[in-house]
Design an enzyme around this catalytic site. Structure first.
Site, PDB file in Angstrom:
ATOM      1  N   LYS B 101       0.814  -1.218   0.000  1.00 13.52           N
ATOM      2  CA  LYS B 101       0.000   0.000   0.000  1.00 13.52           C
ATOM      3  C   LYS B 101       0.851   1.272   0.000  1.00 13.52           C
ATOM      4  CE  LYS B 101      -4.182  -1.850   0.145  1.00 13.52           C
ATOM      5  NZ  LYS B 101      -5.080  -1.716  -1.028  1.00 13.52           N
ATOM      6  N   GLU B 123      -9.924   5.545   3.321  1.00 12.29           N
ATOM      7  CA  GLU B 123     -10.658   4.428   3.879  1.00 12.29           C
ATOM      8  C   GLU B 123      -9.648   3.323   4.173  1.00 12.29           C
ATOM      9  OE1 GLU B 123     -10.170   4.941   0.714  1.00 12.29           O
ATOM     10  OE2 GLU B 123      -9.353   2.995   0.107  1.00 12.29           O
ATOM     11  N   SER B 390       1.819  -9.733  -0.823  1.00 17.72           N
ATOM     12  CA  SER B 390       1.567  -8.287  -0.767  1.00 17.72           C
ATOM     13  C   SER B 390       1.661  -7.682   0.626  1.00 17.72           C
ATOM     14  CB  SER B 390       0.194  -7.991  -1.372  1.00 17.72           C
ATOM     15  OG  SER B 390      -0.799  -8.723  -0.680  1.00 17.72           O
TER      16      SER B 390
END
Lengths: 272, 406
Positions: B101, B123, B390
């Site tokens: 991210k 969010e 990830s």
């Protein structure tokens, strides 16, 4: 191109002009608290002098709405209100109500119903048009074609953040009236009307002769009067829904009728 | 001498077009108040992406702050255990803040700063995007508000504390299903109200154009690096790419630069949850149909009446009813195969990787690993699977414990 017959909304605004009066537009969520109640409430709003009624189609993810209308949507969805059921009930409501009624919806329920089927059914049951809050003019081509074919009014929104090119496009694609958002933000009651209303209305006037309605945050007769200095109609939504939430179950539709009569007094006009 | 495949390639060219469409998917479905802000965002991004100074600053932060490049790790013991294709892990879990991210948050954070915005809203589902946003906000001196569903705040509690420690305000969202979808609703309500000074830092390839394109561009570095790394170490391209798909940012990030490589198959793994009934999973391609949610036309889990369905996944980061529009286009073109694995299979795969490789994965990529567990044994030993790992599993320890996988 042959001219289309006058719509109920156009006729209502023409009458208001003749009377030198301004309009009151009232929102409520269909199915809040039940679909039976909606029938009673629509008649109450009509008697109280609402010039146009926006009938909200409840949606699971109402991201343009503040807490009051979010709660109304949740109540309506719990009561089983869907676009299909609202359209099924509409003919009975239409018979009892003189005011023009437009459907106020998010796009996905209409898209899943089918754009053409929606327009055909809406026209058949006596709806006068629609406002789709998350459908921008850019994405509205198929929707507009379907709605125009049925001579239904299409109301688009303009915001203080809309530059002239967007304002012009919204004005061009709107029929019936153009909806001006009084301020950035979600729906909901506010104690003050922002200073952005006047410049937005003045800019909109350069692009259209359509009636201008101002909404978002208008909750009192005094505010109705205030925005009508710059526009042809005021839209009251959350304040009415809030009154329904607090008073309907105890006091019935008469209490809501009385509340809307108070708002109508702000227009200087009388219930027809 | 091996052919240098890195010089023989064309741009993926999957879109979007000028109207933000990937094939028929994507577009811009937001309230009018946000339409001009997203137009401005698109213009600012188009200027930034061609500005060498922007790229240099982003590259510097990706290297010195986030820790790029991430390694490509040959998972030899996992390969032996499964007894088929060779498995390589792209170690995005080693990045600062614990997941991929941060790649996107640095890009959008710098862009927000360029646009003169002083406040970030975001969010978060699993909390990884929230933590990355909060970190970038602290780094750049911006105010940060993160919206998180009440259910997710409970199940990803360590990340809530991390965000607060980083100076972010975490707002609990109790409406609707109390998960990621409702956090996005609330984030967009904040944005529409404070649009003059606020940038909405969307965490996945979702939302109105230009978000799906922009977030993909910031994440494609995963596939760019992985492609170079495997060519450098093995001398050829992998046979299969595998990544989990929530909104779809880590998967598009891995897949994108391989799209022109027709020999490379790709599989995206959605959350199969507890079973196939609506509300029990987040497998949009198995149970959804095209519709509009959060600004984009894409595959959405919904009722016949067009109401958005509730979803379930043990992984908060995959627990969302829509998928990025570029994935919808790749699905329609059949360039990527989409499948799903159950909560239980993902938990089991997380335990396996922990014990045979010494790497505790997050529950999201554990879904991709579960698919590898199914496929690798049936593939020849000279084939290669490249998996995007990830994120790391620290945030999920409580779930692992209560799921009783030991």
């Amino acid at each position: 191109m042959p001219s289309q017959p006058t719509t109920r909304i156009e006729a209502r605004f023409r009458d208001l002009r003749v009377q030198h009066a301004k309009g009151l537009i009232v929102y409520l969520t269909a199915g809040d608290p039940t679909l039976d109640a909606t029938g009673d409430l629509l008649s109450a709003l009509d008697r109280a002098g609402a010039d146009v009624i926006e009938l909200g189609v409840p949606f699971s993810d109402p991201l343009a709405d503040g807490p009051v209308i979010q709660r109304a949507s949740e109540r309506a969805l719990r009561a089983g209100a869907t676009l299909r059921k609202i359209l099924e009930r509409f003919p009975a409501w239409r018979k009892a109500v003189r005011a023009p009624m437009i459907l106020f919806s998010y796009y996905n329920p209409i898209l899943q119903y089918g754009l053409e089927e929606f327009a055909v059914t809406a026209a058949q049951v006596g709806a006068d048009g629609a406002l789709v809050v998350d459908l921008s003019p850019e994405e509205a081509e198929n929707y507009l074609r379907a709605m125009r074919a049925q001579n239904l009014d299409t109301v688009f929104l303009a915001s203080p953040t809309s530059p002239d090119h967007r304002l012009e496009r919204a004005a061009k694609l709107s029929t019936g009236f153009l909806y001006l958002i009084s301020r950035t933000g979600v729906t909901g009651e506010r104690s003050e009307i922002t200073s952005s209303v006047r410049p937005l209305a003045e800019r909109a006037r350069r692009f259209t002769s359509l009636p201008l309605a101002v909404g978002f945050g208008i909750s009192t007769a005094a505010q109705v009067r205030e925005v009508q200095a710059h526009a042809d109609a005021a839209v009251v939504g959350s304040a009415v829904v809030h009154a329904i939430e607090e008073r309907y179950s105890q006091e019935g539709p008469a209490a809501i009728e009385q509340f809307v009569r108070g708002l109508k007094a702000g227009t200087g006009g009388k219930p027809v | 001498m091996p052919i240098d495949q890195s010089t023989m390639r064309s741009e993926p060219n999957t879109g979007p077009n000028a109207r933000g469409r990937f094939g028929e998917f994507g577009g811009r479905y937001v309230p009018e108040t946000l339409m001009h802000p997203v137009e401005e965002l698109e213009q600012a991004y188009q200027l930034a992406r061609t500005d060498p100074n922007f790229k240099a600053e982003l590259d510097r932060l990706l290297k010195d702050f986030a820790g790029r490049p991430t390694p490509l790790f040959p998972a030899q013991r996992l390969t032996e255990r499964l007894g088929g294709a060779q498995i390589y892990l792209k170690r995005e879990d080693l990045l600062h803040t614990g997941a991929h991210k941060i790649n996107n948050c640095l890009g959008q954070g710098l862009l927000a700063q360029r646009m003169g915005k002083t406040r970030l809203v975001a969010e978060t589902g699993a909390g990884q995007h929230g933590v990355a946003t909060a970190s970038v906000a602290a780094l750049l001196g911006l105010e940060c508000v993160v919206y998180m569903g009440e259910e997710d705040m409970g199940r990803q509690a360590p990340n809530v504390f991390r965000m607060r420690l980083l100076g972010a305000q975490v707002v609990c969202v109790s409406s609707g299903t109390k998960t990621l979808k409702d956090a996005i609703n609330e984030g967009m309500r904040d944005w529409v109200t404070n649009v003059h000074d606020t940038h909405y830092l969307m965490g996945s390839v979702l939302g109105p154009h230009p978000y799906p394109m922009m977030v993909r561009d910031f994440q494609r570095i995963i596939g760019q690096e992985a492609r170079q790394q495997i060519l450098a170490s093995v001398g050829r391209l992998p046979d299969l790419l595998c990544a989990c798909v929530g909104g779809g940012s880590n998967s598009i990030g891995l897949f994108y630069d391989f799209i022109p490589d027709t020999s490379v198959k790709m599989v995206g793994v959605e959350a199969g949850g507890r079973g196939p009934d609506l509300g029990e999973h987040a497998a949009r391609f198995a149970g959804g149909k095209p519709g509009v949610l959060h600004g984009s036309y894409t595959y959405v889990l919904q009722t016949e009446d067009g109401l958005i369905a509730s979803t379930h996944s043990v992984s908060a980061g995959l627990d969302y009813p829509a998928v990025g529009p570029e994935h919808a286009a790749l699905f329609r073109r059949r360039r990527v195969e989409y499948t799903h694995v159950s909560d239980r299979e993902a938990l089991e795969a997380a335990r396996l990787l922990s014990q045979v490789e010494g790497i505790i994965p997050a529950l999201e990529p554990a879904h991709a690993l579960a698919e590898v567990v199914k496929r690798a044994p049936g593939m020849p030993r000279d084939q290669m699977i490249l998996v995007n790992l990830s994120g790391r599993g620290d945030k999920d320890l409580g779930i692992f414990q209560s799921a009783g996988i030991l």
